[in-house]
Motif scaffolding. Structure first.
Motif, mmCIF file in Angstrom:
data_model
loop_
_atom_site.group_PDB
_atom_site.id
_atom_site.type_symbol
_atom_site.label_atom_id
_atom_site.label_comp_id
_atom_site.label_asym_id
_atom_site.label_seq_id
_atom_site.Cartn_x
_atom_site.Cartn_y
_atom_site.Cartn_z
ATOM 1 N N PHE A 64 0.783 -1.280 0.115
ATOM 2 C CA PHE A 64 0.007 0.017 0.134
ATOM 3 C C PHE A 64 0.841 1.208 0.132
ATOM 4 C CE2 PHE A 64 -2.816 -3.120 2.102
ATOM 5 C CZ PHE A 64 -3.786 -3.169 1.465
ATOM 6 N N GLY A 65 2.120 1.075 0.186
ATOM 7 C CA GLY A 65 3.135 2.463 0.329
ATOM 8 C C GLY A 65 2.768 2.994 1.588
ATOM 9 N N GLY A 66 3.160 4.286 2.058
ATOM 10 C CA GLY A 66 3.322 4.800 3.171
ATOM 11 C C GLY A 66 4.316 5.086 4.026
ATOM 12 N N THR A 67 4.182 5.213 5.298
ATOM 13 C CA THR A 67 5.267 5.347 6.355
ATOM 14 C C THR A 67 5.089 4.375 7.476
ATOM 15 O OG1 THR A 67 5.055 7.899 6.026
ATOM 16 C CG2 THR A 67 6.285 7.032 8.013
ATOM 17 N N TYR A 68 6.222 3.939 7.786
ATOM 18 C CA TYR A 68 6.391 2.779 8.721
ATOM 19 C C TYR A 68 6.072 3.320 10.118
ATOM 20 C CZ TYR A 68 8.162 -1.046 11.557
ATOM 21 O OH TYR A 68 8.377 -2.074 12.558
ATOM 22 N N ILE A 69 4.916 3.037 10.766
ATOM 23 C CA ILE A 69 4.799 3.099 12.292
ATOM 24 C C ILE A 69 4.403 2.049 13.008
ATOM 25 C CG2 ILE A 69 3.553 4.490 14.135
ATOM 26 C CD1 ILE A 69 3.255 6.795 11.934
ATOM 27 N N PRO A 70 5.375 1.295 13.596
ATOM 28 C CA PRO A 70 5.058 -0.036 14.133
ATOM 29 C C PRO A 70 4.379 -0.050 15.380
ATOM 30 C CG PRO A 70 7.379 1.015 15.260
ATOM 31 C CD PRO A 70 6.491 1.835 14.033
ATOM 32 N N ASN A 71 3.782 -1.074 15.845
ATOM 33 C CA ASN A 71 3.012 -1.526 17.021
ATOM 34 C C ASN A 71 3.784 -1.113 18.307
ATOM 35 O OD1 ASN A 71 0.202 -1.539 16.830
ATOM 36 N ND2 ASN A 71 0.498 -3.650 15.655
ATOM 37 N N GLY A 72 3.980 -0.059 18.900
ATOM 38 C CA GLY A 72 4.935 0.122 19.826
ATOM 39 C C GLY A 72 4.361 0.004 21.178
ATOM 40 N N LYS A 75 16.526 -8.165 28.892
ATOM 41 C CA LYS A 75 16.937 -6.751 29.051
ATOM 42 C C LYS A 75 17.283 -6.103 27.808
ATOM 43 C CE LYS A 75 18.378 -7.540 33.941
ATOM 44 N NZ LYS A 75 19.538 -7.889 34.738
ATOM 45 N N LYS A 76 17.883 -6.500 26.997
ATOM 46 C CA LYS A 76 18.284 -5.953 25.839
ATOM 47 C C LYS A 76 17.341 -5.735 24.982
ATOM 48 C CE LYS A 76 23.143 -7.954 25.756
ATOM 49 N NZ LYS A 76 24.044 -8.803 24.738
ATOM 50 N N ALA A 77 16.208 -6.781 25.188
ATOM 51 C CA ALA A 77 15.078 -6.581 24.036
ATOM 52 C C ALA A 77 14.163 -5.258 24.961
ATOM 53 C CB ALA A 77 14.028 -7.864 24.364
ATOM 54 N N ARG A 78 14.160 -5.131 26.096
ATOM 55 C CA ARG A 78 13.693 -3.637 26.629
ATOM 56 C C ARG A 78 14.528 -2.430 26.145
ATOM 57 N NH1 ARG A 78 10.340 -0.658 29.625
ATOM 58 N NH2 ARG A 78 11.291 1.054 30.529
ATOM 59 N N GLU A 79 15.568 -2.724 25.982
ATOM 60 C CA GLU A 79 16.403 -1.424 25.539
ATOM 61 C C GLU A 79 16.130 -0.867 23.946
ATOM 62 O OE1 GLU A 79 20.684 -2.586 25.890
ATOM 63 O OE2 GLU A 79 20.267 -2.280 28.209
ATOM 64 N N ARG A 80 15.912 -2.243 23.143
ATOM 65 C CA ARG A 80 15.522 -2.254 21.818
ATOM 66 C C ARG A 80 14.107 -1.634 21.597
ATOM 67 N NH1 ARG A 80 17.488 -4.188 17.019
ATOM 68 N NH2 ARG A 80 15.837 -4.330 15.316
ATOM 69 N N CYS A 81 13.276 -2.069 22.681
ATOM 70 C CA CYS A 81 12.086 -1.505 22.660
ATOM 71 C C CYS A 81 11.835 -0.008 22.766
ATOM 72 C CB CYS A 81 10.863 -2.175 23.449
ATOM 73 S SG CYS A 81 9.276 -1.960 23.358
ATOM 74 N N VAL A 82 12.567 0.477 23.991
ATOM 75 C CA VAL A 82 12.382 1.712 24.095
ATOM 76 C C VAL A 82 13.004 2.630 22.950
ATOM 77 C CG1 VAL A 82 13.501 3.696 25.578
ATOM 78 C CG2 VAL A 82 12.806 1.460 26.611
ATOM 79 N N LEU A 102 6.406 4.933 22.496
ATOM 80 C CA LEU A 102 5.342 5.814 21.883
ATOM 81 C C LEU A 102 6.154 7.029 21.820
ATOM 82 C CD1 LEU A 102 2.618 5.882 24.938
ATOM 83 C CD2 LEU A 102 2.806 4.534 22.804
ATOM 84 N N GLU A 103 7.465 7.218 22.190
ATOM 85 C CA GLU A 103 8.195 8.651 21.731
ATOM 86 C C GLU A 103 8.654 8.330 20.466
ATOM 87 O OE1 GLU A 103 7.478 8.624 26.046
ATOM 88 O OE2 GLU A 103 8.168 7.157 24.736
#
Length: 390
Positions: free
Chosen positions: A181-189, A364-371, A376-377
């Motif tokens: 569809f095109g567009g801009t990537y905004i993940p499920n944060g 713990k590394k997964a959380r760092e990657r998530c942040v 949301l930021e």
């Protein structure tokens, strides 16, 4: 329009307050609030109750869902309530994006179409065709239970797919959808301030929900066949360790699939009730491992499983499958198996629990990657660039 001084408003349209789409609506509502927008979520309820319940700081306007021709009157009523400076429609469906396009004709508000799923994939994708006889077409339109009276009929989904170019902007949460569809990537944060493991006690959560005696895998979502829960349960059969359990949070609001799983694998399953959004971090805190075992189907390839960021934000070891964007989302912070491979899942479960300290470090590394990538930021930073181009 009643606005706070210098504050814009967004009207977010969800296609159904009781099924897929409303999670994404709540999430984007929180992101718009980060950008200092006044937010309201509007839409129809085609089920018995709103599920999940909205966060307490997000106002909603909900109308009962219905079929045509009564649906026209409901749309007219909803249109009178849409007063955002921007309209954000969740999913290319008549019940959300169709309403937004009607509103645009008369009020000219720009429309952001957010796509978090390939709706036609539930009906066979591009192969689906509607070629009725004239007699069947008449029945589908005129009979009280005629198929075309359902606003979610795949013919309407196909029309909406073909109309995505009419949106002023498109956002999508997977590479599959961007390619289509095109567009801009905004993940499920995720709200990583709410989902913060420092705020919750592992042992207290386990005691509160009756989970203290188990080595606990958790699936914090609605089981459906493409989500691979059967493969995890088969893996537990293979391991045959009496203290293993799979906790399923909330269950499936669509059909009796939960009961089918329990009938076959009840000895491994703990079913926890539906939880409001603000309670989910406390529940996920009780898990040893969060599992996201998607099967390789068109439906799964198009999705960003929101359970991933539940587990990542809470610094849990994640066991998932190599489907769609999952490997890219996790990077090197999770454990991966091939889809539909209970033997590989069993081996990874064994590996995690034999080296649980190492698995928790990976969490713990997964959380760092998530942040960094899925907070949301991070979502707000990208959404702001979309808004400035409207």
């Amino acid at each position: 329009m009643n606005r706070q001084k210098n504050k814009s408003k967004v009207s977010i349209l969800t296609p159904n307050f009781s099924k897929g789409g409303v999670d994404r609506a709540y999430l984007l509502g929180q992101v718009f609030k980060k950008l200092n927008f006044e937010v309201e979520i509007l839409g129809f309820l085609f089920g018995k109750s709103i599920y999940p319940e909205p966060p307490p700081d997000l106002p909603i306007y909900c109308l009962p869902g219905c079929n045509y021709p009564e649906f026209f009157a409901s749309v007219k009523q909803l249109l009178t309530k849409i007063d955002g400076d921007i309209v954000c429609a969740i999913k290319p469906k008549l019940t959300s994006y169709g309403v937004a396009l009607f509103n645009k004709i008369s009020h000219r508000q720009p429309v952001i179409l957010d796509i978090d799923d390939w709706e036609l994939s539930w009906h066979g994708g591009d192969e689906w065709q509607y070629r009725p006889s004239w007699k069947q077409l008449g029945r589908d339109i005129l009979k009280k239970n005629g198929a075309l009276r359902n606003p979610d009929h795949p013919l309407y989904l196909k029309w909406m797919d073909a109309s995505t170019h009419r949106a002023d902007a498109i956002t999508a949460d997977t590479q599959f959808l961007l390619n289509r569809f095109g567009g801009t990537y905004i993940p499920n944060g995720k709200d990583t301030d709410l989902f913060d493991p420092q705020k919750y006690d592992f042992q207290v959560s386990r005691q509160r929900y009756g989970l203290a005696e188990y080595r606990l895998l958790m699936f914090p979502g609605a089981p459906r066949p493409h989500k691979g829960i059967e493969d995890v349960l088969t893996a537990l059969d293979q391991l045959n360790e009496p203290d293993f359990r799979l906790a399923i949070v909330g269950g499936n609001p669509y059909d009796d699939y939960d009961e089918q799983l329990i009938e076959r694998w009840g000895r491994w399953i703990i079913k926890l009730p539906q939880m409001p959004v603000e309670k989910m971090p406390e529940v996920v805190a009780a898990a040893d491992v969060v599992v996201v075992p998607q099967r390789d189907t068109p439906v799964a390839r198009a999705q960003f499983p929101i359970k991933l960021t539940d587990g990542m934000a809470m610094a849990k070891p994640i066991l998932a499958t190599r489907v769609g964007d999952i490997p890219e989302i996790l990077g090197d912070t999770g454990y991966l198996a091939d889809p539909s491979s209970p033997a590989q899942l069993a081996e990874q479960i064994r590996l995690i629990f034999e080296n649980l300290d190492a698995a928790n470090e990976r969490g713990k590394k997964a959380r760092e990657r998530c942040v960094e990538k899925y907070s949301l930021e991070a979502m707000a930073f990208t959404l702001k660039s979309v808004i400035t181009r409207l």
